[in-house]
Design an enzyme around this catalytic site. Structure first.
Site, PDB file in Angstrom:
ATOM      1  N   GLY A  13      45.519  45.195  51.405  1.00 25.70           N
ATOM      2  CA  GLY A  13      45.697  44.834  50.309  1.00 25.70           C
ATOM      3  C   GLY A  13      47.383  44.589  50.140  1.00 25.70           C
ATOM      4  O   GLY A  13      48.025  44.245  51.069  1.00 25.70           O
ATOM      5  N   LYS A  35      39.514  48.096  57.308  1.00 26.52           N
ATOM      6  CA  LYS A  35      38.187  47.906  57.753  1.00 26.52           C
ATOM      7  C   LYS A  35      37.185  46.837  57.827  1.00 26.52           C
ATOM      8  O   LYS A  35      35.526  47.690  58.199  1.00 26.52           O
ATOM      9  CB  LYS A  35      37.622  49.777  57.063  1.00 26.52           C
ATOM     10  CG  LYS A  35      37.005  49.109  55.309  1.00 26.52           C
ATOM     11  CD  LYS A  35      37.154  50.629  54.799  1.00 26.52           C
ATOM     12  CE  LYS A  35      36.994  51.083  53.391  1.00 26.52           C
ATOM     13  NZ  LYS A  35      36.709  52.151  52.900  1.00 26.52           N
ATOM     14  N   TYR A  45      40.645  41.538  44.035  1.00 26.60           N
ATOM     15  CA  TYR A  45      40.044  40.987  42.346  1.00 26.60           C
ATOM     16  C   TYR A  45      40.467  41.223  41.432  1.00 26.60           C
ATOM     17  O   TYR A  45      39.893  41.518  40.201  1.00 26.60           O
ATOM     18  CB  TYR A  45      38.464  42.028  42.385  1.00 26.60           C
ATOM     19  CG  TYR A  45      37.323  42.098  43.028  1.00 26.60           C
ATOM     20  CD1 TYR A  45      36.481  41.931  42.919  1.00 26.60           C
ATOM     21  CD2 TYR A  45      38.021  42.392  44.399  1.00 26.60           C
ATOM     22  CE1 TYR A  45      35.514  41.389  43.723  1.00 26.60           C
ATOM     23  CE2 TYR A  45      36.639  42.536  45.885  1.00 26.60           C
ATOM     24  CZ  TYR A  45      35.611  41.777  44.938  1.00 26.60           C
ATOM     25  OH  TYR A  45      34.395  41.465  46.186  1.00 26.60           O
ATOM     26  N   GLN A  47      42.620  40.535  38.043  1.00 24.22           N
ATOM     27  CA  GLN A  47      41.992  39.484  37.607  1.00 24.22           C
ATOM     28  C   GLN A  47      43.633  38.965  36.466  1.00 24.22           C
ATOM     29  O   GLN A  47      44.466  37.852  36.314  1.00 24.22           O
ATOM     30  CB  GLN A  47      40.978  39.425  36.398  1.00 24.22           C
ATOM     31  CG  GLN A  47      39.951  39.511  36.899  1.00 24.22           C
ATOM     32  CD  GLN A  47      38.737  39.600  36.198  1.00 24.22           C
ATOM     33  OE1 GLN A  47      38.821  39.802  34.795  1.00 24.22           O
ATOM     34  NE2 GLN A  47      37.391  39.026  36.986  1.00 24.22           N
ATOM     35  N   GLY A  49      46.309  40.560  35.685  1.00 21.26           N
ATOM     36  CA  GLY A  49      47.516  40.021  35.909  1.00 21.26           C
ATOM     37  C   GLY A  49      48.802  40.878  36.736  1.00 21.26           C
ATOM     38  O   GLY A  49      49.038  42.503  36.727  1.00 21.26           O
ATOM     39  N   GLU A 114      48.110  42.277  26.616  1.00 22.81           N
ATOM     40  CA  GLU A 114      47.035  43.105  26.894  1.00 22.81           C
ATOM     41  C   GLU A 114      47.184  44.486  26.834  1.00 22.81           C
ATOM     42  O   GLU A 114      48.662  44.610  26.735  1.00 22.81           O
ATOM     43  CB  GLU A 114      47.201  43.499  29.036  1.00 22.81           C
ATOM     44  CG  GLU A 114      46.719  41.904  29.477  1.00 22.81           C
ATOM     45  CD  GLU A 114      46.005  42.605  31.959  1.00 22.81           C
ATOM     46  OE1 GLU A 114      46.160  43.516  31.791  1.00 22.81           O
ATOM     47  OE2 GLU A 114      46.425  41.588  32.146  1.00 22.81           O
ATOM     48  N   ASP A 220      39.556  56.283  50.864  1.00 18.95           N
ATOM     49  CA  ASP A 220      39.749  57.281  52.385  1.00 18.95           C
ATOM     50  C   ASP A 220      41.470  57.933  53.144  1.00 18.95           C
ATOM     51  O   ASP A 220      41.525  58.680  53.486  1.00 18.95           O
ATOM     52  CB  ASP A 220      39.362  55.960  54.415  1.00 18.95           C
ATOM     53  CG  ASP A 220      38.146  55.626  53.435  1.00 18.95           C
ATOM     54  OD1 ASP A 220      37.289  56.130  52.908  1.00 18.95           O
ATOM     55  OD2 ASP A 220      37.785  54.022  53.371  1.00 18.95           O
ATOM     56  N   HIS A 241      37.264  51.132  32.461  1.00 14.15           N
ATOM     57  CA  HIS A 241      38.131  49.918  32.051  1.00 14.15           C
ATOM     58  C   HIS A 241      37.133  49.921  31.062  1.00 14.15           C
ATOM     59  O   HIS A 241      35.905  50.172  31.175  1.00 14.15           O
ATOM     60  CB  HIS A 241      37.819  49.170  33.066  1.00 14.15           C
ATOM     61  CG  HIS A 241      39.099  47.600  32.738  1.00 14.15           C
ATOM     62  ND1 HIS A 241      38.511  46.980  31.663  1.00 14.15           N
ATOM     63  CD2 HIS A 241      39.834  47.051  33.229  1.00 14.15           C
ATOM     64  CE1 HIS A 241      38.973  45.945  31.519  1.00 14.15           C
ATOM     65  NE2 HIS A 241      39.926  45.832  31.904  1.00 14.15           N
ATOM     66  N   ARG A 287      43.628  52.087  27.457  1.00 17.44           N
ATOM     67  CA  ARG A 287      42.725  52.543  28.496  1.00 17.44           C
ATOM     68  C   ARG A 287      41.817  53.177  27.936  1.00 17.44           C
ATOM     69  O   ARG A 287      40.693  53.308  27.483  1.00 17.44           O
ATOM     70  CB  ARG A 287      42.837  51.657  28.901  1.00 17.44           C
ATOM     71  CG  ARG A 287      42.737  50.296  29.565  1.00 17.44           C
ATOM     72  CD  ARG A 287      42.363  50.175  31.386  1.00 17.44           C
ATOM     73  NE  ARG A 287      43.571  48.568  31.514  1.00 17.44           N
ATOM     74  CZ  ARG A 287      43.349  48.213  32.398  1.00 17.44           C
ATOM     75  NH1 ARG A 287      43.606  48.613  33.360  1.00 17.44           N
ATOM     76  NH2 ARG A 287      44.046  46.812  32.700  1.00 17.44           N
ATOM     77  N   HIS A 348      38.255  52.401  37.587  1.00 20.20           N
ATOM     78  CA  HIS A 348      38.393  50.920  37.466  1.00 20.20           C
ATOM     79  C   HIS A 348      39.104  51.794  38.760  1.00 20.20           C
ATOM     80  O   HIS A 348      39.982  50.672  40.059  1.00 20.20           O
ATOM     81  CB  HIS A 348      39.040  50.521  36.099  1.00 20.20           C
ATOM     82  CG  HIS A 348      39.734  49.477  36.823  1.00 20.20           C
ATOM     83  ND1 HIS A 348      39.181  48.182  36.747  1.00 20.20           N
ATOM     84  CD2 HIS A 348      40.871  49.195  35.667  1.00 20.20           C
ATOM     85  CE1 HIS A 348      40.083  47.673  36.988  1.00 20.20           C
ATOM     86  NE2 HIS A 348      41.240  47.827  36.515  1.00 20.20           N
ATOM     87  N   GLU A 372      47.698  51.487  44.929  1.00 18.29           N
ATOM     88  CA  GLU A 372      47.030  52.550  44.708  1.00 18.29           C
ATOM     89  C   GLU A 372      46.264  54.323  45.422  1.00 18.29           C
ATOM     90  O   GLU A 372      46.237  55.127  44.454  1.00 18.29           O
ATOM     91  CB  GLU A 372      45.597  51.840  44.779  1.00 18.29           C
ATOM     92  CG  GLU A 372      44.432  52.713  42.960  1.00 18.29           C
ATOM     93  CD  GLU A 372      43.818  51.800  42.473  1.00 18.29           C
ATOM     94  OE1 GLU A 372      43.159  50.283  42.861  1.00 18.29           O
ATOM     95  OE2 GLU A 372      42.539  52.491  42.183  1.00 18.29           O
ATOM     96  N   ARG A 383      47.356  54.808  33.228  1.00 17.68           N
ATOM     97  CA  ARG A 383      47.923  53.807  33.768  1.00 17.68           C
ATOM     98  C   ARG A 383      48.186  52.408  32.026  1.00 17.68           C
ATOM     99  O   ARG A 383      47.491  52.402  32.493  1.00 17.68           O
ATOM    100  CB  ARG A 383      47.810  53.302  34.991  1.00 17.68           C
ATOM    101  CG  ARG A 383      48.418  51.837  35.510  1.00 17.68           C
ATOM    102  CD  ARG A 383      47.528  51.729  36.457  1.00 17.68           C
ATOM    103  NE  ARG A 383      46.091  50.884  36.422  1.00 17.68           N
ATOM    104  CZ  ARG A 383      45.599  49.420  36.377  1.00 17.68           C
ATOM    105  NH1 ARG A 383      46.902  48.768  36.211  1.00 17.68           N
ATOM    106  NH2 ARG A 383      44.379  49.564  36.124  1.00 17.68           N
ATOM    107  N   LEU A 389      49.564  46.351  40.400  1.00  8.76           N
ATOM    108  CA  LEU A 389      50.120  45.050  41.035  1.00  8.76           C
ATOM    109  C   LEU A 389      51.569  45.057  41.615  1.00  8.76           C
ATOM    110  O   LEU A 389      52.541  45.224  42.638  1.00  8.76           O
ATOM    111  CB  LEU A 389      49.396  44.267  40.847  1.00  8.76           C
ATOM    112  CG  LEU A 389      47.793  43.206  40.874  1.00  8.76           C
ATOM    113  CD1 LEU A 389      47.489  41.908  40.658  1.00  8.76           C
ATOM    114  CD2 LEU A 389      47.543  43.718  42.280  1.00  8.76           C
TER     115      LEU A 389
END
Ligand code: FAD
Ligand code: SIN
Length: 532
Positions: A13, A35, A45, A47, A49, A114, A220, A241, A287, A348, A372, A383, A389
């Site tokens: 990632g 993996k 995924y 979205q 930003g 946000e 993992d 979320h 959130r 989330h 993460e 968070r 990101l």
């Protein structure tokens, strides 16, 4: 025979790829073990930003204040300042690697808003920011001569000095020496040696029945680190979320918070815009507050979801800003310009994880963690949106700088690592146990370790998870390993760490809300768990 690299990166990632590129650019040989296919990641995924201070009217101190406020008194203030100050540089780095952030008609960068942010500061690529970042980083990796990507390789266990040779007075102190990984194409376990290893394995959303996370998010890295005696902390802080699309199956497609940032409003089944009853920031509160408010509205009305109302906007405006969300909903017969969207909270993001310092170093020498999987102290108990990101890019740079230094100073030792021992155990013919136990695990976490907790529910969850733990361990030692067995074993361990941390916290703070201790303690403290 084990293969040797300067560094092994587990995960492809944003964290793993950013880190691998830095190490390779410094001339070191890197293996990226992943993996599935390289792009299979939470990153792909994302979205809304990436949050960073890039506008004249914004200020890093304001971003710091918003992050501390969302984190509900548990953030490490030094980590917050150090990480957020590098926001603009991280954006430049991503842009330099080919990420084309969305712009306004006048050429200025488009900044989204946000929950919890006092300013517009989210850089984005429409509503497919993660995909754009992942593609740019994969392009960089593919063009590097120093990076070998091992797709469909499942990292099973860290190889440490203490595992392979005697550790004691005057002898070698413990450190990481490599990784065992299952090659899913050949079904063989391979041995990889390295001077250093980075865990960049992402989150844990899949331990819950309903999650926005793709199937790779099974914790993992946290399980591997914990088994190796590495410190793990704050696992109770699972971020739900508020707005995942309600559907009949367990997949939860995300409806980005940025949609609320552009004016969408949450409504209950009676059509009432309810958020003003819960927080002065209404639909753009942090959130934890919005998810609890939705949970409370759903419990009061008995309705299976609430509504997200974006009908004030024209189809053109919504389609232009959120083409992915618009298209996904349209395919299901939901037309955003005239229909409300049924939404529910879903697991989330994990705010806790493998404890690191601000160089991405863990408590085990030579083992780094970022993204993460790691817990730097930035997020505290909750968070702030789109800080993830950002944290991954900043900490990949800091970690890579530290690792390059470590490689320069490390004594070069080369020796053979022991091969993985599978014995002559046979393939299992009792696979039904795995699917049954996976199902039970996910339902237990969802029902008993959710948005609102009690001690009794947590204890009930602990008893069930302990049973699963016993069964999976028996299974693990008796059968040849495969990916679903390894993954379930990790998920069960992660679940038990979440429950242990939740039971240790005798207060409600941020994402951990328990009816038995509804108030915050005066002083905040991390919950740390280490294998004895
Ligand atoms: P990931 O991107 O999840 O990558 C983990 C990698 O590790 C994968 O390649 C995986 O296959 C690999 N891996 C895992 N276990 C193993 C193993 N045993 N062996 C080998 N490989 C393994 N955050 C934001 O800041 N802004 C957003 O807009 C945003 N939107 C989001 C939307 C969605 C739907 C989701 C799910 C998350 C979102 N997040 C967002 C969170 C953010 O995307 C993630 O926290 C971040 O991408 C994590 O990056 P990572 O590199 O740490 O892990
Ligand atoms: C979103 O777009 O709502 C997700 C942002 C995040 O998880 O930070």
């Amino acid at each position: 025979m084990s293969k040797f690299y300067d560094a092994i990166v587990i995960g492809s990632g944003i964290a793993g790829l950013s880190f691998a590129l830095k190490i390779a650019e410094a001339g070191h040989r890197v293996a990226v073990i992943t993996k599935k296919n390289s792009a299979d990641s939470n990153t792909n995924y994302a979205q809304g930003g990436i949050a960073a201070v890039t506008s004249q009217t914004d200020d890093v101190e304001m971003h710091v204040a918003d992050t501390l406020d969302a984190g509900d008194g548990l953030c490490n203030e030094q980590a917050v300042r150090e990480i957020l100050k590098d926001g603009a540089a991280s954006i430049e780095e991503l842009a330099g690697r080919g990420v084309a952030f969305s712009q306004l008609d006048d050429g200025r960068v488009s900044l989204g808003k946000e929950g919890g942010h006092s300013k517009r500061r989210i850089l984005h690529v429409k509503d497919v920011t993660g995909k754009a970042i992942e593609q740019a980083l994969i392009h960089g990796i593919t063009n590097s001569d120093n990076i070998e990507v091992l797709e469909h390789h499942f990292a099973i266990e860290l190889i440490t000095a203490s595992k392979v040779r005697e550790v004691g007075e005057g002898k070698l102190s413990d450190k990481v020496l490599g990784v065992y990984a299952l090659n899913s194409k050949t079904d063989e376990v391979e041995t990889y040696a390295a001077s250093a290893v980075l865990l960049a394995t992402g989150g844990i959303g899949q331990v819950y029945q309903f999650s926005t996370n793709p199937s790779i998010a099974t914790g993992d890295g946290i399980a591997m680190a914990y088994r190796a005696g590495v410190e793990v902390r704050n696992m109770e802080f699972i971020q739900f979320h508020p707005t995942a699309l309600y559907a009949n199956d367990s997949d939860r497609f995300l409806i980005s918070e940025a949609v609320r940032g552009e004016g969408a409003i949450l409504r209950n089944f009676a059509g009432e815009a309810f958020m003003e009853r819960y927080d002065r920031r209404k639909d753009l509160a942090p959130r934890d507050i919005v998810a609890r408010a939705i949970d409370s509205e759903m419990k009061k009305s008995g309705a299976p979801h609430v509504w997200l109302d974006v009908r004030g906007e024209s189809a053109e405006v919504i389609r232009d800003r959120f083409p992915n969300i618009y298209g996904h909903c349209e395919a299901l017969g939901i037309h955003l310009e005239k229909d409300m969207i049924p939404v529910v909270p879903a697991a989330h993001y994990l705010c806790g994880g493998v404890k690191t310092n601000l160089n991405s170093e863990t408590s085990l020498k030579g083992l780094y963690a970022c993204g993460e999987v790691a817990c730097t102290g930035l997020h505290g108990a909750n968070r702030l949106a789109s800080n993830s990101l950002l944290e991954a890019v900043v900490m990949a740079t800091r970690g890579a700088d530290a690792l390059i230094q470590y490689l320069a100073e490390a004594e070069s030792e080369s020796f053979e690592l022991p091969e993985w021992k599978d014995g002559d155990l046979r393939d299992s013919d009792e696979r039904v146990i795995l699917s049954h136990n996976l199902d039970e695990l996910k339902r237990t976490l969802w029902d008993y370790v959710g948005i609102v907790r009690t001690t009794k529910r947590l204890q009930r969850a602990r008893t069930r998870i302990q049973n699963l733990e016993r069964e999976i361990n028996e299974y693990y030692w008796n059968f040849k390993v495969d990916e679903s067995l390894l993954q379930l074993r990790n998920m069960i361990l992660v679940a038990s760490l979440i429950i242990d941390c939740a039971l240790l916290r005798k207060e409600s703070r941020g994402l951990h809300y328990t009816l038995d201790y509804p108030n915050k303690l005066e002083t905040s403290a991390d919950t740390t768990v280490v294998k004895q």
